[in-house]
Design an enzyme around this catalytic site. Structure first.
Site, PDB file in Angstrom:
ATOM      1  N   THR A 136     -26.613   0.012 -31.055  1.00  0.00           N
ATOM      2  CA  THR A 136     -24.851   0.552 -31.165  1.00  0.00           C
ATOM      3  C   THR A 136     -23.979   0.187 -32.086  1.00  0.00           C
ATOM      4  OG1 THR A 136     -25.404   1.641 -29.607  1.00  0.00           O
ATOM      5  CG2 THR A 136     -22.891   2.003 -30.341  1.00  0.00           C
ATOM      6  N   HIS A 188       0.498  -0.996  -0.028  1.00  0.00           N
ATOM      7  CA  HIS A 188      -0.007  -0.216  -0.295  1.00  0.00           C
ATOM      8  C   HIS A 188       0.642   1.387   0.005  1.00  0.00           C
ATOM      9  CE1 HIS A 188      -3.803  -1.301   1.682  1.00  0.00           C
ATOM     10  NE2 HIS A 188      -3.208  -2.228   0.160  1.00  0.00           N
ATOM     11  N   SER A 221     -30.647  -8.352 -26.274  1.00  0.00           N
ATOM     12  CA  SER A 221     -31.499  -9.125 -25.966  1.00  0.00           C
ATOM     13  C   SER A 221     -31.895 -10.863 -26.705  1.00  0.00           C
ATOM     14  CB  SER A 221     -32.712  -9.030 -25.693  1.00  0.00           C
ATOM     15  OG  SER A 221     -33.000  -7.712 -25.682  1.00  0.00           O
ATOM     16  N   ASP A 250     -22.759   1.123 -36.222  1.00  0.00           N
ATOM     17  CA  ASP A 250     -21.545   1.880 -35.937  1.00  0.00           C
ATOM     18  C   ASP A 250     -20.155   0.999 -35.796  1.00  0.00           C
ATOM     19  OD1 ASP A 250     -23.129   4.238 -35.573  1.00  0.00           O
ATOM     20  OD2 ASP A 250     -22.310   5.166 -33.824  1.00  0.00           O
ATOM     21  N   GLU A 252     -22.784   3.452 -23.047  1.00  0.00           N
ATOM     22  CA  GLU A 252     -22.273   4.676 -24.469  1.00  0.00           C
ATOM     23  C   GLU A 252     -23.817   4.546 -25.365  1.00  0.00           C
ATOM     24  OE1 GLU A 252     -18.709   5.810 -25.956  1.00  0.00           O
ATOM     25  OE2 GLU A 252     -17.444   5.789 -24.116  1.00  0.00           O
ATOM     26  N   GLY A 283     -27.887   3.827 -27.042  1.00  0.00           N
ATOM     27  CA  GLY A 283     -28.542   4.274 -28.204  1.00  0.00           C
ATOM     28  C   GLY A 283     -29.348   4.700 -27.189  1.00  0.00           C
ATOM     29  N   GLU A 343       0.730   4.115   2.041  1.00  0.00           N
ATOM     30  CA  GLU A 343       1.689   4.361   2.681  1.00  0.00           C
ATOM     31  C   GLU A 343       2.442   3.143   3.375  1.00  0.00           C
ATOM     32  OE1 GLU A 343      -2.455   3.414   4.569  1.00  0.00           O
ATOM     33  OE2 GLU A 343      -1.102   3.368   2.221  1.00  0.00           O
ATOM     34  N   CYS A 373      -5.409   1.412   6.043  1.00  0.00           N
ATOM     35  CA  CYS A 373      -6.629  -0.091   6.526  1.00  0.00           C
ATOM     36  C   CYS A 373      -6.101  -0.300   7.780  1.00  0.00           C
ATOM     37  CB  CYS A 373      -6.343  -0.335   5.423  1.00  0.00           C
ATOM     38  SG  CYS A 373      -5.087  -1.282   5.448  1.00  0.00           S
ATOM     39  N   ASN A 397     -30.230   4.092 -23.203  1.00  0.00           N
ATOM     40  CA  ASN A 397     -29.983   5.246 -21.833  1.00  0.00           C
ATOM     41  C   ASN A 397     -31.379   5.214 -21.219  1.00  0.00           C
ATOM     42  OD1 ASN A 397     -27.870   5.880 -23.097  1.00  0.00           O
ATOM     43  ND2 ASN A 397     -28.174   7.509 -24.262  1.00  0.00           N
TER      44      ASN A 397
END
Length: 387
Positions: free
Chosen positions: A215, A56, A242, A219, A314, A316, A58, A81, A320
């Site tokens: 999408t 870690h 789906s 694209d 990201e 369509g 520290e 921790c 969204n």
């Protein structure tokens, strides 16, 4: 050593800068940086956490400082921790090093720590101060906080749109409202090169990126992290599909290296096997709509079980809306270009029935604005990641 607010601010800020160097390297653990000043106020040790390095921040700083740490001050963005994980409790290393004072930004949101580390330090006679640059520190580790407390990723909804909220011109197939507006297939990019370059920085901060199959069909995106910065795990590319319509000739399929996950509602065995043969992962999840679209709540639960702490959507218009309707979105990052598409046929940011009343609308809070040349972006939260 005479402590001053200015000194404290300077070195807590440095610990935050060090912590940021671990972006892309530490998930599912938090970003942590540490600086040690000796008793005379000179920097004698520093470090930041990297998952594969095990130690870690520290502990790295203490090892660098050696005996010079005795009587000194530790500056750190997150509470040390106090529990046994992949390494031993860091508070014991701090105590053993003879540190006199600890200045930290915030408590660890991990329920296994959450103040216990500070309590242990104080019990050992170490002076502890907490709260400097706390808001910046909370933002830095918001995805860790969401995941460690709720076992689901922090979900950010990202979109690029015109001033009138359109993500694409009218789709070539007017019956398919899921066609997105990210790029080439729909007539060019909406936002500028500067804004699109920033998207890569956004991707670099996330463990996974998700789009709908619409999408991909429209694209043919790669959905990769092209920031040029290293990461411990590949960006997981998640496709909501789906009925397993993902084209085998798509760039996603052709570039899959165990980093493409397809989530379906109905897994036809022949289609599933074809995708598996190409190196993709296919998982079936529950569906929540009459037409069989995957349940977004089930999606984030599954990703959380895979130790995905942050998800960038990201998608369509339909994806969204599905994310907003399911209530899984924690924050938004919405890019706007100074353009107006107009027309009822242009694709909106979110389709579906929408919220019926203003009082039901998703309320974005703690809004920040960003400029990218002529473009701008709105960043804000739908909920507090620390709840």
């Amino acid at each position: 050593m005479v402590n001053s607010r200015q000194t404290d601010e300077r070195f807590v800020a440095r610990s935050l800068d060090l912590a940021r160097q671990g972006t892309g390297l530490v998930s599912p653990n938090p970003l942590v940086g540490a600086v040690i000043l000796d008793a005379s106020g000179s920097v004698v040790g520093s470090g930041y956490y990297q998952y594969d390095g095990l130690k870690h921040a520290e502990v790295l700083a203490i090892e660098q400082a050696g005996e010079k740490a005795r009587g000194g001050t530790l500056y750190i963005n997150l509470e040390p921790c106090s529990h046994q994980g992949r390494t031993g409790p860091c508070v014991e290393a701090v105590i053993a090093a003879g540190i006199r004072r600890v200045v930290a930004s915030m408590p660890d949101p991990n329920p296994a720590v959450n103040g216990r580390g500070f309590d242990r330090l104080r019990a050992a006679g170490i002076e502890v101060e907490v709260g400097l640059f706390q808001q910046q520190a909370k933002v830095l580790n918001e995805s860790f906080a969401k995941w460690i407390r709720n076992k689901v990723p922090l979900v950010t909804l990202k979109a690029a749109m015109t001033l009138d909220g359109k993500i694409a011109p009218p789709p070539s197939d007017p019956k398919d409202p899921s066609v997105p507006g990210a790029g080439g297939a729909t007539g060019g990019y909406i936002t500028s090169t500067v804004a699109r370059e920033h998207v890569q920085e956004l991707r670099h901060k996330h463990d996974a990126i998700m789009v709908g199959v619409g999408t991909v069909i429209a694209d043919d995106p790669l959905l990769t992290d092209r920031s040029g910065r290293g990461r411990r795990r590949r960006l997981l590319r998640v496709i909501v599909d789906s009925l397993l319509r993902l084209p085998l000739e798509s760039r996603l399929v052709k570039t899959a290296q165990d980093d493409v996950l397809v989530l379906c509602s109905f897994a036809e065995e022949k289609k599933k096997q074809r995708l598996l043969n190409h190196g993709l992962q296919v998982k079936q999840v529950a569906y929540s709509t009459p037409d069989g679209r995957p349940d977004m709540s089930a999606v984030v639960k599954l990703l959380g079980e895979m130790e995905i702490t942050s998800l960038l959507i990201e998608g369509g218009a339909m994806v969204n809306w599905a994310a907003l309707a399911a209530g899984i979105v924690d924050k938004v990052f919405l890019y706007y270009a100074p353009k107006i598409l107009a027309g009822t046929g242009s694709v909106p940011f979110a389709a579906g029935p929408g919220f019926r009343h203003i009082s039901d609308a998703a309320h974005v809070q703690n809004v920040r604005l960003h400029r990218f040349g002529e473009d701008f972006a709105v960043e804000g939260y739908l909920r507090d990641p620390y709840e």
